[in-house]
Enzyme design. Structure first.
Site, PDB file in Angstrom:
ATOM      1  N   PHE A 129       0.795  -1.494   0.053  1.00 17.50           N
ATOM      2  CA  PHE A 129      -0.020   0.167   0.018  1.00 17.50           C
ATOM      3  C   PHE A 129       1.050   1.313   0.147  1.00 17.50           C
ATOM      4  CE2 PHE A 129      -2.537   3.256   1.778  1.00 17.50           C
ATOM      5  CZ  PHE A 129      -3.941   3.092   1.111  1.00 17.50           C
ATOM      6  N   ASP A 206       1.134  -5.312   8.262  1.00 18.31           N
ATOM      7  CA  ASP A 206       0.071  -4.315   7.817  1.00 18.31           C
ATOM      8  C   ASP A 206      -1.283  -4.976   7.772  1.00 18.31           C
ATOM      9  OD1 ASP A 206      -2.035  -2.917   6.976  1.00 18.31           O
ATOM     10  OD2 ASP A 206      -0.551  -1.284   5.874  1.00 18.31           O
ATOM     11  N   TYR A 231     -11.337   1.394  10.360  1.00 22.77           N
ATOM     12  CA  TYR A 231     -12.359   1.994   9.754  1.00 22.77           C
ATOM     13  C   TYR A 231     -12.907   1.146   8.695  1.00 22.77           C
ATOM     14  CZ  TYR A 231      -8.241   3.889   7.229  1.00 22.77           C
ATOM     15  OH  TYR A 231      -7.101   4.008   6.663  1.00 22.77           O
ATOM     16  N   LYS A 232     -12.155  -0.229   8.380  1.00 23.77           N
ATOM     17  CA  LYS A 232     -12.697  -1.144   7.298  1.00 23.77           C
ATOM     18  C   LYS A 232     -13.771  -2.119   7.905  1.00 23.77           C
ATOM     19  CE  LYS A 232      -8.436  -0.487   4.865  1.00 23.77           C
ATOM     20  NZ  LYS A 232      -8.745   0.571   3.784  1.00 23.77           N
ATOM     21  N   ARG A 380     -12.923  -3.277  -7.291  1.00 19.15           N
ATOM     22  CA  ARG A 380     -12.777  -4.112  -5.971  1.00 19.15           C
ATOM     23  C   ARG A 380     -14.229  -4.276  -5.429  1.00 19.15           C
ATOM     24  NH1 ARG A 380      -8.652  -1.814  -1.531  1.00 19.15           N
ATOM     25  NH2 ARG A 380     -10.340  -0.617  -1.110  1.00 19.15           N
TER      26      ARG A 380
HETATM   27  C1  LIG Z   1      -2.862  -1.716   3.569  1.00 19.50           C
HETATM   28  C2  LIG Z   1      -3.077  -0.294   4.094  1.00 19.50           C
HETATM   29  N1  LIG Z   1      -2.324   0.328   4.656  1.00 19.50           N
HETATM   30  C3  LIG Z   1      -2.520   1.621   5.325  1.00 19.50           C
HETATM   31  C4  LIG Z   1      -3.841   2.274   4.915  1.00 19.50           C
HETATM   32  C5  LIG Z   1      -3.899   3.842   5.250  1.00 19.50           C
HETATM   33  O1  LIG Z   1      -3.457   4.140   6.482  1.00 19.50           O
HETATM   34  P1  LIG Z   1      -3.945   5.369   7.337  1.00 19.50           P
HETATM   35  O2  LIG Z   1      -4.993   5.146   7.933  1.00 19.50           O
HETATM   36  O3  LIG Z   1      -2.998   5.819   7.941  1.00 19.50           O
HETATM   37  O4  LIG Z   1      -4.462   6.396   6.142  1.00 19.50           O
HETATM   38  C6  LIG Z   1      -4.600   1.597   4.044  1.00 19.50           C
HETATM   39  C7  LIG Z   1      -5.931   2.408   3.709  1.00 19.50           C
HETATM   40  O5  LIG Z   1      -6.806   2.167   2.944  1.00 19.50           O
HETATM   41  C8  LIG Z   1      -4.526   0.477   3.520  1.00 19.50           C
HETATM   42  O6  LIG Z   1      -5.095  -0.303   2.795  1.00 19.50           O
END
Ligand SMILES: Cc1ncc(COP(=O)(O)O)c(C=O)c1O
Length: 420
Positions: A129, A206, A231-232, A380
């Site tokens: 990401f 992650d 938030y997901k 997606r």
């Molecule tokens: C794999 C992954 N890492 C990190 C993030 C985003 O990080 P942050 O909450 O700091 O914006 C996302 C957001 O969609 C993500 O899908």
């Protein structure tokens, strides 16, 4: 899928047998016609979270005012332990709810590098990401380290062979996504962690696209460090705080780079110098987001009630069903599955490749089906197991088939607008 049938009645049969179907009513549903296949971007609002936030705002803040800090101070650990216990296989005292994923990647990656002075290489993959890659690129630039990118196929995911090939005794840290954000490819956390440990390096996982959809076993897999967003699939709302995990044995060896007062021993003594608190608390920085942390706690509690293995079982069925419909209806309309086909190698979402993916996504939105567009040319779709029904997957796929077959999307400009 056994006995798969493309008729809608097959989906209705799966819904009738679904043990989790009643959880749908635990969410606010203002628009019952909306087909929401985007739970891996922003999850829906749980009814209990709405009530709990109102309580925190009206009572704890409105009435209690500053006196409420006595109970709020414990929230980052309390909500962290809830995530650890219900969702990511971590014993108490190793997970904190705080900051954003971006900031937590920075904190943990710096801490991992500082703890291994002779090692100056960070590995990640070229399809990780963006925020992960950018943060690591920044750290490498600031410290004169090397950021080594391993090549990853954007549809099939990480290769253990490529990782093993890139490892040597200069590597301090390997940072990878457990579920790939675009394809949903699921990495074998235990196997990859073993490979990294054999080279003497640490792992940082992650979990943004796995937490709440896929069982994660941080303690059992030997993972060292992890971050994830809420938030997901955790349904804690836009901008809700992220979480981080630091394996118990590492907590006294690692010092994170942001020396804030919430990570300080005896915080309210307001001492002259930074002296980190023992344990996981030293990974806090500043004042936590209380409303967000409450939503995280409620979101994790709700998923825990459903049970992560039950959620995974339904999620596997939902994505298998979606792929079966794509094969049946969409292959002849120019679509290809751009996710691993083996269920065990796939997380909670599926990507479909199509030359006109951007226009198709906009047309779906217009038709009341919410999905995501991801470059290059991917649609997606994330059927969240606590929320999505099989009939909803059928309806969403049916509308996609209809839009693609009729070419009713061609009035939409083909280019994704520049959003900057
Ligand atoms: C794999 C992954 N890492 C990190 C993030 C985003 O990080 P942050 O909450 O700091 O914006 C996302 C957001 O969609 C993500 O899908």
């Amino acid at each position: 899928m056994t006995n798969f049938d493309a008729d809608r009645s097959y989906a209705e049969g799966l819904d009738a047998a679904d043990q989790l179907s009643s959880f749908r009513d635990r969410f606010v549903q203002p628009d019952r016609d909306l087909i929401y296949l985007n739970g891996n971007s922003l999850g829906p609002l749980p009814v209990r979270t709405q009530a709990r936030i109102a309580e925190v705002v009206d009572q704890d803040w409105g009435v209690g005012l500053v006196r409420s800090w006595d109970k709020w101070l414990h929230l980052p650990r309390q909500a962290g332990d809830m995530i650890g216990d219900r969702l990511v296989g971590a014993a108490a005292g190793q997970v904190l709810v705080c900051d954003s994923v971006t900031i937590n990647v920075y904190k943990l990656a710096c801490a991992a590098l500082d703890a291994q002075p002779g090692r100056d290489v960070i590995i990640t993959d070229d399809d990780n990401f963006p925020t992960d890659r950018y943060v690591l690129e920044g750290i490498a630039a600031q410290r004169g380290c090397e950021l080594r990118l391993i090549h990853t196929d954007i549809d099939t995911g990480l290769s253990e062979h490529a990782l093993a090939h890139a490892l040597d005794d200069r590597v301090a840290l390997v940072e990878l996504s457990h579920v790939a954000y675009r394809s949903g490819a699921l990495a074998d956390m235990a196997a990859l962690t073993r490979v990294v440990h054999e080279a003497g390096a640490l792992t940082l996982w992650d979990l943004c696209h796995s937490v709440g959809a896929v069982p994660v076993e941080l303690d059992a897999s030997g993972a060292d460090l992890a971050v994830g967003c809420t938030y997901k699939y955790v349904n804690a709302g836009p901008g809700a705080p992220a979480f981080l995990y630091v394996r118990d044995e590492l907590q006294h060896q690692l010092r994170q780079p942001i020396w804030g007062w919430f990570g300080q021993r005896n915080q309210f003594e307001m001492g002259p110098r930074y002296d980190p608190a023992p344990g996981i608390t030293s990974f806090l920085t500043g004042t936590p987001d209380i409303v967000g942390a409450v939503a995280v706690e409620e979101g994790a509690r709700l998923l825990g009630e459903a049970g992560i293995s039950q959620l995974r079982a339904k999620s596997r069925e939902l994505t298998e069903y979606l792929i079966a419909l794509a094969d049946e209806w969409l292959a002849e309309l120019g679509f290809a599955v751009a996710s691993p086909r083996a269920t065990a190698r796939r997380g909670g979402h599926v990507s479909l490749r199509h030359d006109d993916a951007w226009q198709l996504c906009q047309a779906l939105l217009r038709a009341g089906v919410v999905v995501d567009y991801r470059t290059p040319g991917r649609i997606r779709l994330a059927p969240a197991p606590i929320w999505t029904s099989f009939a909803e997957v059928w309806d969403g796929m049916d509308r996609l088939r209809e839009i693609a077959a009729s070419k009713s999307y061609t009035d939409i400009p083909p280019e994704q607008p520049d959003l900057t």
